[in-house]
Scaffold this active site. Structure first.
Site, PDB file in Angstrom:
ATOM      1  CE1 TYR A  18      -1.806  11.186  13.133  1.00  0.00           C
ATOM      2  CE2 TYR A  18      -2.049   9.983  10.924  1.00  0.00           C
ATOM      3  CZ  TYR A  18      -2.190  10.543  12.263  1.00  0.00           C
ATOM      4  OH  TYR A  18      -1.000   9.531  12.751  1.00  0.00           O
ATOM      5  CG  ASN A  25       0.236   6.604   4.820  1.00  0.00           C
ATOM      6  OD1 ASN A  25      -0.480   7.639   4.118  1.00  0.00           O
ATOM      7  ND2 ASN A  25       0.391   6.772   6.097  1.00  0.00           N
ATOM      8  NE  ARG A  38      -2.355   1.507   3.525  1.00  0.00           N
ATOM      9  CZ  ARG A  38      -1.989   2.544   4.480  1.00  0.00           C
ATOM     10  NH1 ARG A  38      -0.726   2.672   5.203  1.00  0.00           N
ATOM     11  NH2 ARG A  38      -3.127   3.508   4.182  1.00  0.00           N
TER      12      ARG A  38
END
Lengths: 318, 154
Positions: free
Chosen positions: A294, A203, A201
């Protein structure tokens, strides 16, 4: 150290024009836990420097992890010699192994399974040969725990603090992660990971500056860069930071190896690709406040949007 | 902190101090009503040696499976008692821990990894080791027994 970012090797992470937290893992076609890029030597030297100067920040392990660390070492050496046969060689005579890193002109002789024959713990040793950060997640009692890791290029988190935590405890600070049920979904996905079928994946975040070492321990230094971003300097100063994260089940120990390869690309280079520029502009414009917060973008998101808008309107792309 | 009655146990052991009795009273009453055996230990401000002298450690060692513990102590004493009980071999499923009074917590400095003890209600402190201003988060590490302190201001 000034990094050279490289658009050809950059793992652009977006498919849609909106972004939300999700389990965006994909089954890997080529089961390789590591990738050697043109910045290999400079990044390895930086990793080793950080490990020497800040050992507690960059390497942690619990005492029960030695066997799993050896399993990781074997897996990564196997991948290095299979996928990069010109740069890496392994000669075996029973358990007497000789690992040759031609890229760095180094040779290591050791006995498999005997830690005293390595200069560091197995995970620490093999981490010094690859650009990836390496995390060992131990699986027991239907849960995953951060049991060991070599982490030189973290995206604003602390290995020393997170050591020993369960999967959910590690992700506790992410707003919405629990509320949206992502913690259970991703944990269940990871617990079912099969040996031989690794997943990958990506990010992303935005970095004010071009440091790979954005540890929580040094945030009081590099975090100040966020206040210096303007629409004028964003192209050169701000970088899209992408982590390629790969997940491998370790069949002997039944633990999980999590490798993280961090890439940086300046917004100026990103904006040279019209489709990337348009897509990333829309993603940032639409990003919900809790994700903006965040990801640490609150202080400079507007300046970046202004910069991207300016590039879109000027039409200066390739 | 809420305390609830764990029904169906073979025996109950209450470990408390004077100010913990009102907290445990509803449970003690229920145990008496159901006529289940129980024992009670008071460990008010005792040293480790005095605690051992109460016979509590020996008693806990001698219990059969199915014994359930209620431990209501000031926060500062609860941690040591929790450690003793776990060392003897009781799991978290076999005991309830209830802390009361002023509570101290540890804060892990994000910069130097130093631990600073402070009051539970504090929002910001200074790291006693590197003097960095820290904003106390709710991210807790049981390994460090500490909450993470972030850079309070850039």
């Amino acid at each position: 150290m000034k990094r050279k970012d490289n658009i050809e090797h950059f793992p652009y992470p977006f498919k849609d024009t909106i972004y939300r937290y999700s389990n965006n893992s994909l089954l890997m076609e080529v089961p390789n836990s590591i990738e050697v890029t043109p910045t290999y030597t400079e990044e390895i030297l930086l990793k080793r420097q950080l490990l020497t100067q800040h050992p507690e920040r960059c390497f942690q392990s619990l005492p029960h992890t030695t066997e799993a660390q050896w399993e990781i070492l074997e897996l990564i050496i196997d991948h290095l010699v299979v996928y990069y046969p010109n740069e890496f060689k392994l000669y075996k005579n029973g358990n007497n192994w000789s690992f040759h890193n031609h890229a760095l002109k180094e040779k290591y002789d050791f006995i498999l399974g005997e830690e005293s024959t390595l200069p560091q713990q197995p995970l620490d040793f093999i981490g010094r040969q690859v650009q990836e950060d390496l995390i060992l997640m131990g699986q027991r009692d239907g849960n995953l725990y951060l049991d060991a890791g070599q982490l030189c290029f973290p995206a604003n988190w602390s290995l020393a603090f997170d050591l020993g935590m369960s999967f959910k405890e590690i992700h506790h600070p992410i707003p919405g992660f629990k509320e949206e049920g992502l913690d259970d979904r991703i944990l269940n996905f990871l617990l079912k990971l099969e040996a031989g079928n690794p997943w990958e994946r990506k990010n992303w975040s935005l970095m004010a500056g071009n440091r790979l070492d954005t540890s929580l321990e040094t945030y009081d230094h590099w975090g100040k860069g966020r206040k210096k971003v303007t629409s004028k300097n964003a192209g050169d100063f701000v970088h899209l930071r992408v982590e390629v994260q790969r997940l491998f089940r370790l069949p002997r120990s039944n633990n999980i190896l999590f490798t993280i390869h961090t890439h940086l690309l300046s917004l100026e280079k990103l904006a040279n690709r019209r489709e990337w520029l348009e897509q990333f502009y829309h993603i940032l414009k639409e990003l919900p406040p809790h994700i903006v917060d965040y990801k640490g973008l609150s202080l400079f998101k507007d300046a970046v949007i202004d910069y991207l808008k300016g590039r879109l309107e000027s039409g200066e792309t390739r | 902190m809420r305390v609830h009655f764990e029904r169906g146990k073979r025996k109950y052991i209450f470990i408390t101090a004077k100010d913990g009795i009102p907290i445990l009273k509803p449970i003690i009453d229920q145990v008496k009503e159901e006529k289940v055996p129980f024992e009670m230990f008071f460990v008010d401000k005792r040293t480790e040696q005095e605690i051992i002298a109460t016979g509590i450690e020996l008693c806990l060692h001698q219990q059969k499976m199915g014994t359930y513990l209620y431990v209501a102590l000031p926060w500062a004493e609860l941690r040591a008692m929790n450690a003793l009980i776990e060392k003897i071999g009781y799991s978290s499923e076999e005991a309830q821990y209830i802390g009361f009074g002023p509570r101290k917590i540890n804060v892990f400095c994000c910069r130097c990894h130093g631990i600073t003890e402070t009051n539970e209600d504090d929002a910001e402190i200074e790291c006693k080791q590197c003097r960095l201003g820290l904003s106390i988060s709710d991210h807790y590490s049981s390994l460090r027994d500490a909450y993470l302190g972030y850079v309070a201001s850039l």
